[in-house]
Write a protein that holds these residues in place. Structure first.
Motif, PDB file in Angstrom:
ATOM      1  N   ALA A 180       3.779  -2.313   8.153  1.00 41.27           N
ATOM      2  CA  ALA A 180       2.976  -1.101   7.954  1.00 41.27           C
ATOM      3  C   ALA A 180       2.810  -0.741   6.483  1.00 41.27           C
ATOM      4  CB  ALA A 180       3.601   0.071   8.710  1.00 41.27           C
ATOM      5  N   ASP A 181       3.669  -1.278   5.607  1.00 39.14           N
ATOM      6  CA  ASP A 181       3.581  -0.996   4.172  1.00 39.14           C
ATOM      7  C   ASP A 181       2.659  -1.974   3.434  1.00 39.14           C
ATOM      8  OD1 ASP A 181       5.355   1.097   4.466  1.00 39.14           O
ATOM      9  OD2 ASP A 181       7.118  -0.074   3.844  1.00 39.14           O
ATOM     10  N   LEU A 182       2.072  -2.923   4.166  1.00 40.27           N
ATOM     11  CA  LEU A 182       1.275  -3.969   3.550  1.00 40.27           C
ATOM     12  C   LEU A 182      -0.177  -3.922   4.017  1.00 40.27           C
ATOM     13  CD1 LEU A 182       3.783  -6.934   4.009  1.00 40.27           C
ATOM     14  CD2 LEU A 182       3.502  -5.476   2.003  1.00 40.27           C
ATOM     15  N   LYS A 184       0.814  -1.217   0.000  1.00 39.30           N
ATOM     16  CA  LYS A 184       0.000   0.000   0.000  1.00 39.30           C
ATOM     17  C   LYS A 184       0.850   1.270   0.000  1.00 39.30           C
ATOM     18  CE  LYS A 184      -0.636   0.245   5.008  1.00 39.30           C
ATOM     19  NZ  LYS A 184      -1.582   0.290   6.115  1.00 39.30           N
ATOM     20  N   ALA A 185       2.116   1.157   0.364  1.00 40.14           N
ATOM     21  CA  ALA A 185       3.003   2.322   0.364  1.00 40.14           C
ATOM     22  C   ALA A 185       3.465   2.611  -1.066  1.00 40.14           C
ATOM     23  CB  ALA A 185       4.215   2.056   1.245  1.00 40.14           C
ATOM     24  N   PRO A 186       3.744   3.874  -1.383  1.00 39.45           N
ATOM     25  CA  PRO A 186       4.269   4.181  -2.723  1.00 39.45           C
ATOM     26  C   PRO A 186       5.546   3.387  -3.023  1.00 39.45           C
ATOM     27  CG  PRO A 186       3.659   6.196  -1.587  1.00 39.45           C
ATOM     28  CD  PRO A 186       3.544   5.090  -0.582  1.00 39.45           C
ATOM     29  N   LYS A 187       6.432   3.268  -2.013  1.00 43.32           N
ATOM     30  CA  LYS A 187       7.635   2.442  -2.105  1.00 43.32           C
ATOM     31  C   LYS A 187       7.776   1.676  -0.793  1.00 43.32           C
ATOM     32  CE  LYS A 187      10.539   5.188  -5.202  1.00 43.32           C
ATOM     33  NZ  LYS A 187      11.827   5.901  -5.334  1.00 43.32           N
ATOM     34  N   LEU A 216       9.465  -2.532  -3.427  1.00 49.15           N
ATOM     35  CA  LEU A 216       8.260  -2.844  -4.186  1.00 49.15           C
ATOM     36  C   LEU A 216       7.440  -1.569  -4.274  1.00 49.15           C
ATOM     37  CD1 LEU A 216       7.277  -6.281  -2.598  1.00 49.15           C
ATOM     38  CD2 LEU A 216       8.611  -5.846  -4.660  1.00 49.15           C
ATOM     39  N   VAL A 217       6.493  -1.537  -5.190  1.00 48.25           N
ATOM     40  CA  VAL A 217       5.661  -0.341  -5.351  1.00 48.25           C
ATOM     41  C   VAL A 217       4.206  -0.678  -5.033  1.00 48.25           C
ATOM     42  CG1 VAL A 217       7.199   0.755  -7.029  1.00 48.25           C
ATOM     43  CG2 VAL A 217       5.354  -0.756  -7.826  1.00 48.25           C
ATOM     44  N   ALA A 218       3.439   0.360  -4.788  1.00 40.99           N
ATOM     45  CA  ALA A 218       2.022   0.194  -4.467  1.00 40.99           C
ATOM     46  C   ALA A 218       1.342  -0.683  -5.505  1.00 40.99           C
ATOM     47  CB  ALA A 218       1.333   1.552  -4.383  1.00 40.99           C
TER      48      ALA A 218
END
Length: 192
Positions: free
Chosen positions: A187-189, A129-132, A149-151
């Protein structure tokens, strides 16, 4: 007034049902570890169990089963191991697990005991879900790598890689075949 009470009551019920879902683990002297991914929906319980024996043969155990909550306990049944009886009970924020006749699943009674909840996260497919979303060299997400990885990218989280760290170990293969392994920040997932 009645509308806000009803809304609060429904939120409480949802929290009570899903608050106990998550990943639990128990570490043993000698390095063995066992993890239980538990999903509670109303009175229905489903669990996946992964055990690593920490021996020279690198033996592991696996079990998947489901059951119905009765009070604070339940019995899990599996089509893959019909003789195995896995009994569990909620004890506060922990679960007590008992493995009986589960040698076909490589889960001897030695793995019975109290398991501590380490995270609300579960195995499965996740979307970045994070841009990067950068990869890290360690689970505490302190050694940032240049790869990311990217969104929208999809990753698979497996039970044996879940612990109580801020990061989750992921192996990702890009569309062009490049494989990257490292820790991503939870938190990025977002669960898919």
């Amino acid at each position: 007034m009645m509308k806000s009470f009803l809304c609060c009551f429904l939120m409480f019920l949802a929290t009570a049902s899903f608050g106990q879902s998550g990943t639990y683990q128990r570490k043993f002297p000698g390095g063995a570890i066992c993890k239980i991914a538990l999903i509670k929906k109303g009175e229905k319980i489903s669990c996946d169990v992964f055990a690593w024996w920490a021996n020279a043969s690198a033996r592991t155990g696996n079990f998947s089963g489901s059951g119905t909550l009765k009070g604070k306990s339940w019995l899990l049944k599996s089509e893959d191991d019909p003789y195995c009886r896995v009994e569990m009970a909620f004890i506060g924020q922990s679960i007590k697990a008992s493995f009986n006749d589960c040698m076909q699943s490589n889960l001897p009674e030695d793995f019975s005991g109290n398991y501590t909840k380490v995270t609300a996260n579960l195995p499965g497919k996740y979307i970045v879900k994070a841009p990067k979303a950068y990869f890290y060299g360690r689970a505490d997400i302190s050694a940032k790598k240049s790869s990311y990885l990217v969104a929208g990218d999809m990753v698979e989280v497996v039970l044996e890689n879940i612990d109580n760290s801020a990061g989750i170990l992921i192996s990702y293969t890009s569309k062009n075949g490049t494989r990257t392994t490292g820790y991503l920040n939870w938190a990025d997932l977002k669960a898919n």
